[in-house]
Write a protein that holds these residues in place. Structure first.
Motif, PDB file in Angstrom:
ATOM      1  N   GLU A  31    -106.552  70.748  69.721  1.00  0.00           N
ATOM      2  CA  GLU A  31    -106.122  70.246  68.410  1.00  0.00           C
ATOM      3  C   GLU A  31    -106.558  71.201  67.301  1.00  0.00           C
ATOM      4  OE1 GLU A  31    -103.924  68.132  68.279  1.00  0.00           O
ATOM      5  OE2 GLU A  31    -104.209  66.652  69.852  1.00  0.00           O
ATOM      6  N   GLU A  32    -107.741  71.770  67.449  1.00  0.00           N
ATOM      7  CA  GLU A  32    -108.185  72.762  66.465  1.00  0.00           C
ATOM      8  C   GLU A  32    -107.274  73.988  66.500  1.00  0.00           C
ATOM      9  OE1 GLU A  32    -112.185  75.193  65.192  1.00  0.00           O
ATOM     10  OE2 GLU A  32    -112.379  73.150  65.958  1.00  0.00           O
ATOM     11  N   ASP A  33    -106.850  74.390  67.695  1.00  0.00           N
ATOM     12  CA  ASP A  33    -105.906  75.511  67.816  1.00  0.00           C
ATOM     13  C   ASP A  33    -104.593  75.178  67.124  1.00  0.00           C
ATOM     14  OD1 ASP A  33    -107.835  76.845  69.303  1.00  0.00           O
ATOM     15  OD2 ASP A  33    -106.868  76.441  71.242  1.00  0.00           O
ATOM     16  N   HIS A  34    -104.136  73.942  67.250  1.00  0.00           N
ATOM     17  CA  HIS A  34    -102.903  73.520  66.572  1.00  0.00           C
ATOM     18  C   HIS A  34    -103.084  73.610  65.052  1.00  0.00           C
ATOM     19  CE1 HIS A  34    -101.462  70.726  70.081  1.00  0.00           C
ATOM     20  NE2 HIS A  34    -101.586  71.981  70.455  1.00  0.00           N
ATOM     21  N   ALA A  35    -104.210  73.115  64.570  1.00  0.00           N
ATOM     22  CA  ALA A  35    -104.483  73.176  63.130  1.00  0.00           C
ATOM     23  C   ALA A  35    -104.441  74.622  62.645  1.00  0.00           C
ATOM     24  CB  ALA A  35    -105.837  72.541  62.814  1.00  0.00           C
ATOM     25  N   LYS A  36    -104.985  75.525  63.435  1.00  0.00           N
ATOM     26  CA  LYS A  36    -105.016  76.951  63.055  1.00  0.00           C
ATOM     27  C   LYS A  36    -103.602  77.523  62.988  1.00  0.00           C
ATOM     28  CE  LYS A  36    -107.175  80.988  62.502  1.00  0.00           C
ATOM     29  NZ  LYS A  36    -106.557  81.692  61.410  1.00  0.00           N
ATOM     30  N   MET A  37    -102.741  77.118  63.919  1.00  0.00           N
ATOM     31  CA  MET A  37    -101.360  77.614  63.886  1.00  0.00           C
ATOM     32  C   MET A  37    -100.666  77.177  62.600  1.00  0.00           C
ATOM     33  SD  MET A  37    -100.150  77.618  67.917  1.00  0.00           S
ATOM     34  CE  MET A  37     -99.179  76.220  67.801  1.00  0.00           C
ATOM     35  N   PHE A  38    -100.869  75.937  62.204  1.00  0.00           N
ATOM     36  CA  PHE A  38    -100.284  75.470  60.948  1.00  0.00           C
ATOM     37  C   PHE A  38    -100.954  76.150  59.752  1.00  0.00           C
ATOM     38  CE2 PHE A  38     -98.944  71.652  63.459  1.00  0.00           C
ATOM     39  CZ  PHE A  38     -97.572  71.785  63.239  1.00  0.00           C
ATOM     40  N   TYR A  39    -102.258  76.284  59.807  1.00  0.00           N
ATOM     41  CA  TYR A  39    -103.000  76.918  58.716  1.00  0.00           C
ATOM     42  C   TYR A  39    -102.479  78.339  58.473  1.00  0.00           C
ATOM     43  CZ  TYR A  39    -106.970  78.438  55.865  1.00  0.00           C
ATOM     44  OH  TYR A  39    -107.753  78.913  54.841  1.00  0.00           O
ATOM     45  N   ASP A  40    -102.197  79.051  59.553  1.00  0.00           N
ATOM     46  CA  ASP A  40    -101.748  80.447  59.449  1.00  0.00           C
ATOM     47  C   ASP A  40    -100.382  80.595  58.784  1.00  0.00           C
ATOM     48  OD1 ASP A  40    -104.109  81.346  60.573  1.00  0.00           O
ATOM     49  OD2 ASP A  40    -103.249  81.674  62.575  1.00  0.00           O
ATOM     50  N   ILE A  41     -99.571  79.547  58.766  1.00  0.00           N
ATOM     51  CA  ILE A  41     -98.256  79.649  58.114  1.00  0.00           C
ATOM     52  C   ILE A  41     -98.226  78.940  56.758  1.00  0.00           C
ATOM     53  CG2 ILE A  41     -96.990  79.967  60.280  1.00  0.00           C
ATOM     54  CD1 ILE A  41     -96.099  76.988  60.026  1.00  0.00           C
ATOM     55  N   TYR A  42     -99.335  78.313  56.389  1.00  0.00           N
ATOM     56  CA  TYR A  42     -99.402  77.616  55.103  1.00  0.00           C
ATOM     57  C   TYR A  42     -99.503  78.633  53.979  1.00  0.00           C
ATOM     58  CZ  TYR A  42    -100.895  74.351  51.475  1.00  0.00           C
ATOM     59  OH  TYR A  42    -100.984  73.601  50.322  1.00  0.00           O
ATOM     60  N   GLN A  43     -98.665  78.493  52.967  1.00  0.00           N
ATOM     61  CA  GLN A  43     -98.632  79.457  51.873  1.00  0.00           C
ATOM     62  C   GLN A  43     -99.333  78.975  50.611  1.00  0.00           C
ATOM     63  OE1 GLN A  43     -94.468  80.413  51.459  1.00  0.00           O
ATOM     64  NE2 GLN A  43     -94.413  81.466  53.436  1.00  0.00           N
ATOM     65  N   GLY A  44     -99.837  77.765  50.627  1.00  0.00           N
ATOM     66  CA  GLY A  44    -100.553  77.255  49.464  1.00  0.00           C
ATOM     67  C   GLY A  44    -101.915  77.915  49.353  1.00  0.00           C
ATOM     68  N   GLY A  45    -102.444  77.958  48.177  1.00  0.00           N
ATOM     69  CA  GLY A  45    -103.750  78.569  47.956  1.00  0.00           C
ATOM     70  C   GLY A  45    -104.844  77.556  47.687  1.00  0.00           C
ATOM     71  N   ASP A  46    -104.597  76.303  48.009  1.00  0.00           N
ATOM     72  CA  ASP A  46    -105.522  75.233  47.635  1.00  0.00           C
ATOM     73  C   ASP A  46    -106.493  74.827  48.748  1.00  0.00           C
ATOM     74  OD1 ASP A  46    -103.238  74.328  48.996  1.00  0.00           O
ATOM     75  OD2 ASP A  46    -103.549  72.285  48.290  1.00  0.00           O
ATOM     76  N   LEU A  47    -106.436  75.488  49.892  1.00  0.00           N
ATOM     77  CA  LEU A  47    -107.344  75.153  50.986  1.00  0.00           C
ATOM     78  C   LEU A  47    -108.424  76.228  51.122  1.00  0.00           C
ATOM     79  CD1 LEU A  47    -104.821  74.021  53.769  1.00  0.00           C
ATOM     80  CD2 LEU A  47    -106.077  72.593  52.145  1.00  0.00           C
ATOM     81  N   PRO A  48    -109.636  75.823  51.517  1.00  0.00           N
ATOM     82  CA  PRO A  48    -110.670  76.832  51.776  1.00  0.00           C
ATOM     83  C   PRO A  48    -110.321  77.604  53.046  1.00  0.00           C
ATOM     84  CG  PRO A  48    -111.452  74.661  52.421  1.00  0.00           C
ATOM     85  CD  PRO A  48    -110.098  74.469  51.771  1.00  0.00           C
ATOM     86  N   ASP A  49    -111.144  78.574  53.416  1.00  0.00           N
ATOM     87  CA  ASP A  49    -110.874  79.285  54.662  1.00  0.00           C
ATOM     88  C   ASP A  49    -110.916  78.286  55.820  1.00  0.00           C
ATOM     89  OD1 ASP A  49    -113.937  79.356  54.477  1.00  0.00           O
ATOM     90  OD2 ASP A  49    -113.581  80.225  56.475  1.00  0.00           O
ATOM     91  N   PHE A  50    -110.299  78.653  56.931  1.00  0.00           N
ATOM     92  CA  PHE A  50    -110.093  77.713  58.029  1.00  0.00           C
ATOM     93  C   PHE A  50    -111.394  77.113  58.551  1.00  0.00           C
ATOM     94  CE2 PHE A  50    -109.410  76.666  62.547  1.00  0.00           C
ATOM     95  CZ  PHE A  50    -108.420  75.709  62.389  1.00  0.00           C
TER      96      PHE A  50
END
Length: 165
Positions: free
Chosen positions: A48-67
């Motif tokens: 599930e963490e790997d899935h989150a990372k895949m989505f995180y890597d394509i997210y273009q917003g700047g409002d999240l901290p580093d993964f």
């Protein structure tokens, strides 16, 4: 429900959903007495963490901290993944009930991911959603297999033995 999908918002929600699923499996694993069930939940937490990372890597917003910082945040108290699990913990969670709950969550998540994928025109983002839906389906199958084993049902590895007899 999924008309006019805001792709970046859908990706951001998917990151959170995958984190919620990871937190669900981590918490569930801590309460498993059966080592095999615990190991399955630990594996699912990692995936599930790997899935989150895949989505995180394509997210273009700047409002999240580093993964890493995002994943280190305490579990969300408004996550339906966790509220359902915590309700079970109050009633003495057991492996059977945890796996039933996990199978239900995985089926619903798979359907949501596939529905969202259909609405996303960007081919790369579409593929990330489909890849995660397929992996989510595999999670369901893994849990179903472990559930059958735990419940003493005929396990798929034993099918040939029963058919030949």
């Amino acid at each position: 429900m999924f008309e006019n999908v805001d792709v970046q918002e859908a990706i951001k929600r998917s990151i959170q959903t995958e984190k919620n699923a990871r937190d669900f499996y981590r918490l569930g694993a801590k309460h498993m007495k059966n080592p095999r069930a615990r190991k399955a939940f630990e594996l699912l937490a990692k995936e599930e963490e790997d899935h989150a990372k895949m989505f995180y890597d394509i997210y273009q917003g700047g409002d999240l901290p580093d993964f890493s910082a995002y994943m280190a945040v305490d579990p969300s108290r408004d996550s339906d993944w966790l509220t359902d699990l915590e309700k079970e913990l109050m009633e003495e969670l057991n492996e059977r009930r945890a796996m039933e709950l996990a199978m239900d969550k995985e089926l619903k998540l798979e359907q949501t991911l596939r529905t969202l994928a259909e609405k996303i025109p960007d081919k790369g983002v579409h593929e990330v959603f489909l890849k995660n839906a397929e992996s989510t389906h595999q999670h369901y199958e893994l849990i179903e297999s472990e559930y059958a084993f735990l419940m003493g049902m005929v396990h798929e590895t034993d099918i040939d033995t029963y058919v030949r007899e």
